[in-house]
Enzyme design. Structure first.
Site, short mmCIF file in Angstrom:
data_model
loop_
_atom_site.label_atom_id
_atom_site.label_comp_id
_atom_site.label_asym_id
_atom_site.label_seq_id
_atom_site.Cartn_x
_atom_site.Cartn_y
_atom_site.Cartn_z
N HIS A 137 0.95 -0.82 -0.06
CA HIS A 137 0.21 -0.34 0.12
C HIS A 137 0.96 1.29 -0.19
CE1 HIS A 137 -3.59 2.61 2.18
NE2 HIS A 137 -2.34 3.31 2.24
N GLU A 138 1.96 1.29 0.78
CA GLU A 138 2.65 2.65 0.95
C GLU A 138 3.89 2.94 -0.69
OE1 GLU A 138 2.37 4.43 3.42
OE2 GLU A 138 0.83 3.49 4.10
N HIS A 141 1.57 4.21 -2.79
CA HIS A 141 1.75 6.21 -2.33
C HIS A 141 2.93 6.72 -3.25
CE1 HIS A 141 -1.97 6.83 -0.06
NE2 HIS A 141 -1.36 6.03 0.73
N GLU A 188 -5.88 6.70 -0.65
CA GLU A 188 -6.11 5.70 -0.10
C GLU A 188 -6.72 4.31 -0.95
OE1 GLU A 188 -4.23 5.35 2.11
OE2 GLU A 188 -4.00 7.19 2.35
#
Length: 367
Positions: A137-138, A141, A188
Site C-alpha cells: 500500500h505504501e 503511495h 487511499e
C-alpha cells in the site's frame, strides 16, 4: 533507496513489468493525477511552497530516531518492501523505517525520494502477509506521488489557520481542503489496490483492514462478518443516517475501515483486476498519452454509478431528485417530522448525538 534487481520476491507472485500506476488508481484519484502530471512545472511550484519542509531533515530525523530496515535489521520487513518494489516494477526500493510507537500506523513521506515508516504497533499487530499488503500500500503511495496531496493539505490547512479571521477567506480555503480530503480518500483506495497487487492475498489485505478497526484478537473476529457489517453501514437506516454519514466522512482523510474492505473486495472481483493479473494493464510508456478528458469522464461515470448502485438512503434521495421524483418533498417532510416526534430511531429526549470516529488520534495519516 536501493536497487531492485538484487533479489526476487521471497515467494512466487505475478510480476507486472512496466505497469503504470493508472492500473490501480481509483478513477477519481487517477483523473486528478493525470491532470497534475500534465501541468509543466507543477512539482517545482509545489516544492517552493513546501520549502519549509525539508526532505533532508526528515530523512536525518528518522535516521536518528528510528530503525532503518536492512538485511541485518528487520530483515523480513526489508524483504517485503523489496518484494513489493519487484512485483510492481519500481526501479528504486524506498527506504523503510520502523518507529517506536504503540500507535498502529504506516505512512509514506517525501516527494523526491519517498521513505516509508511503519510503527512498532503496526508490526506487532499484523502477521507477515498482512504486513506485506500494508507495505505494498505504501509503495503504491510512493509510485503514484501521493505525497503531493499530503503537502498540499498541510500547506492549505496552515493557511486556513492563519487567515481564520478574514471574512470568507477561511471558508474558501476549507472548501479546497474538503475537496482535497475527498481526493485523498480515493488515493487511499488506490493504494489498497496496490497493496493487493503487491501481496496477491485478498484475505490478508482484508484482515489487515479489519485489524485496524478491531485490534489483534482475530479469534474473536471474522472477515465475512466484517463485510456484512460494511453492508449494514452502507444501507444506513433512514435519511438521517445518510446525512450523518456524510457529515462524519467529510473531514476524514481516510475512508472508514468497513468501506475500504468492501471496496477492495469488489475491485478484487472485477474484470479490471483479473485483466491486470492476466498481463493486460496500462504501461508507463503510454502515460504521456493519457487523456485528461477521458480520465475526468471515467471519474464522473464512477460517481454517477456509485449514486445509482448505493443502498444509502441519502443517495436514494439524490437519485429521486435527479429523476424529478414528485415525492422527494414528502420523504423529507416525513423523515424529519418523525425525528422531531422522536419516532424512527431516536430516544425522544433530544440527546442522540454520538461522536464519530477520530481520523488519526496522533494527528498523522493512518493507513
Amino acid at each position: 533507496m536501493t536497487d531492485i534487481t538484487a533479489k526476487a520476491p521471497s515467494r512466487r507472485r505475478q510480476r507486472f513489468p512496466e505497469i503504470s500506476t493508472r492500473a490501480w488508481e481509483h478513477p477519481a484519484d487517477r483523473s486528478a493525477l493525470v491532470a497534475l502530471r500534465k501541468l509543466t512545472g507543477f512539482d517545482d511550484v509545489l516544492k517552493k511552497l513546501a520549502g519549509l519542509v525539508s526532505e533532508r531533515a526528515i530523512r536525518l530525523m528518522f535516521l536518528a530516531t528510528a530503525v532503518k530496515t536492512s538485511e541485518r535489521q528487520f530483515p523480513e520487513l526489508h524483504g517485503m518492501v523489496r518484494d513489493a518494489a519487484y512485483v510492481l516494477d519500481l526501479d528504486k526500493v524506498p527506504d523503510l523505517y520502523v518507529s517506536q510507537d504503540p500507535t498502529v500506523n504506516a505512512y509514506c513521506i517525501g516527494i523526491d525520494s519517498p521513505i516509508i515508516v511503519v510503527t512498532s504497533g503496526l508490526v506487532e499487530l499484523l502477521d507477515e502477509e498482512e504486513l506485506r499488503s500494508v507495505i505494498g500500500h505504501e509503495v503504491g503511495h510512493a509510485m503514484s506521488g501521493h505525497a503531493v496531496y499530503r503537502t498540499m493539505l498541510l500547506i492549505l490547512t496552515n493557511i486556513a489557520a492563519r487567515i481564520a479571521w478574514v471574512p470568507l477567506g477561511n471558508i474558501a480555503i476549507m472548501a479546497i481542503v474538503t475537496a482535497l480530503n475527498e481526493w485523498f480518500r480515493k488515493a487511499e483506495l488506490s493504494s489498497d489496490r496496490a497493496g493487493l497487487l503487491a501481496g496477491q492475498d485478498l484475505q490478508a489485505s482484508m484482515r489487515a483492514l479489519m485489524k485496524l478497526a478491531g485490534g489483534h484478537n482475530t479469534a474473536e473476529m471474522n472477515v465475512d462478518a466484517f463485510l456484512e457489517q460494511a453492508e449494514e453501514y452502507e444501507k444506513g437506516g433512514d435519511l438521517r443516517d445518510g446525512v450523518l454519514k456524510l457529515l462524519q466522512v467529510l473531514p476524514q482523510s481516510h475512508p472508514f475501515a468497513v468501506v475500504r474492505v468492501a471496496k477492495l473486495k469488489k475491485w478484487a472481483e472485477s474484470d479490471e483486476y483479473r485483466s491486470i493479473l492476466a498481463g493486460a494493464y496500462p504501461r508507463r510508456t503510454d502515460d504521456p498519452d493519457a487523456s485528461v478528458g477521458e480520465q475526468w469522464k471515467a471519474a464522473a461515470e464512477h460517481y454517477s454509478s456509485s449514486v445509482k448502485e448505493s443502498k444509502d438512503p441519502l443517495m436514494g434521495l439524490i437519485r429521486d431528485m435527479a429523476g424529478g421524483a414528485a415525492n422527494v418533498g414528502g420523504k423529507l417532510r416525513d423523515t424529519f417530522a418523525n425525528a422531531a416526534r422522536g419516532n424512527g430511531g431516536g430516544n425522544g429526549d433530544g440527546n442522540d448525538d454520538v461522536p464519530g470516529p477520530r481520523d488519526g488520534r496522533d494527528g498523522r495519516d493512518r493507513d
